[in-house]
Design an enzyme around this catalytic site. Structure first.
Site, mmCIF file in Angstrom:
data_model
loop_
_atom_site.group_PDB
_atom_site.id
_atom_site.type_symbol
_atom_site.label_atom_id
_atom_site.label_comp_id
_atom_site.label_asym_id
_atom_site.label_seq_id
_atom_site.Cartn_x
_atom_site.Cartn_y
_atom_site.Cartn_z
ATOM 1 N N VAL A 287 0.869 -1.171 0.000
ATOM 2 C CA VAL A 287 0.000 0.000 0.000
ATOM 3 C C VAL A 287 0.905 1.218 0.000
ATOM 4 O O VAL A 287 2.081 1.131 0.369
ATOM 5 C CB VAL A 287 -0.972 0.029 1.211
ATOM 6 N N SER A 288 0.362 2.350 -0.424
ATOM 7 C CA SER A 288 1.188 3.544 -0.607
ATOM 8 C C SER A 288 1.475 4.321 0.668
ATOM 9 O O SER A 288 2.477 5.013 0.749
ATOM 10 C CB SER A 288 0.531 4.471 -1.624
ATOM 11 N N THR A 289 0.584 4.245 1.658
ATOM 12 C CA THR A 289 0.779 5.038 2.870
ATOM 13 C C THR A 289 0.569 4.184 4.120
ATOM 14 O O THR A 289 -0.078 3.140 4.061
ATOM 15 C CB THR A 289 -0.205 6.225 2.936
#
Length: 179
Positions: free
Chosen positions: A8-10
């Site tokens: 996931v990006s964050t």
């Protein structure tokens, strides 16, 4: 061995849906990063590739979890292949352990790259058209031209500190420096 990779990006995003799907697909070990796909340095991905052995299959829920560009995707899958392992994407039903899967993989990756380039091209065209009509993108200036002249006068003639001027105009010191 089936090895899973989730990303996931964050930090605020959750990996649960990906790890559940990877477990259901038979992943015996899952490596997970919470970092942008555009970032080349992904510690868990590096560990996964290092851990992979001949005959292993690396599984992702969607291939965009592995890479954001065709170049990066092909490079990563090539590194996986160099370890003697295969690649499988659940959503796209791609499995590079078969000739048909390799063909489908390259076709999907090319289409995804083409679409990203078209979006970028359309965005540039829209911005160019807006500029030709006199529109300027971005945030409006924090200070009017008259205020900018007053800022300079206060600094040069009155010798006021930038912090004080910023406070008077209710803007940041950085804005005053730019003026």
């Amino acid at each position: 061995m089936i090895l899973g990779y989730a990303r996931v990006s964050t930090d605020e995003q959750n990996l649960d849906a990906q790890t559940d799907a990877l477990t259901a697909a038979g992943a015996e070990r899952i490596f997970a990063d919470k970092i942008s796909g555009a970032t080349r340095e992904r510690p868990e991905l590096a560990k996964l590739i290092d851990h992979a052995r001949g005959g292993d299959v690396i599984v992702v829920t969607k291939y965009d979890r592995l890479a954001r560009s065709l170049h990066d995707l092909l490079e990563i899958v090539e590194a996986i292949k160099a370890k003697g392992a295969g690649f499988r994407s659940l959503a796209e039903d791609i499995d590079t352990t078969t000739p048909a899967g390799r063909l489908i993989f390259h076709v999907f990756a090319s289409i995804a790259q083409f679409e990203r380039e078209r979006i970028s091209e359309r965005t540039r065209e829209g911005l160019d058209a807006a500029r030709r009509r006199g529109r300027v993108g971005g945030r409006p200036p924090a200070l009017t031209p008259a205020q900018a002249i007053e800022v300079r006068r206060m600094r040069d003639e009155e010798g006021r500190h930038l912090t004080e001027i910023a406070h008077l105009f209710k803007v940041s010191v950085k804005t005053i420096r730019r003026v």
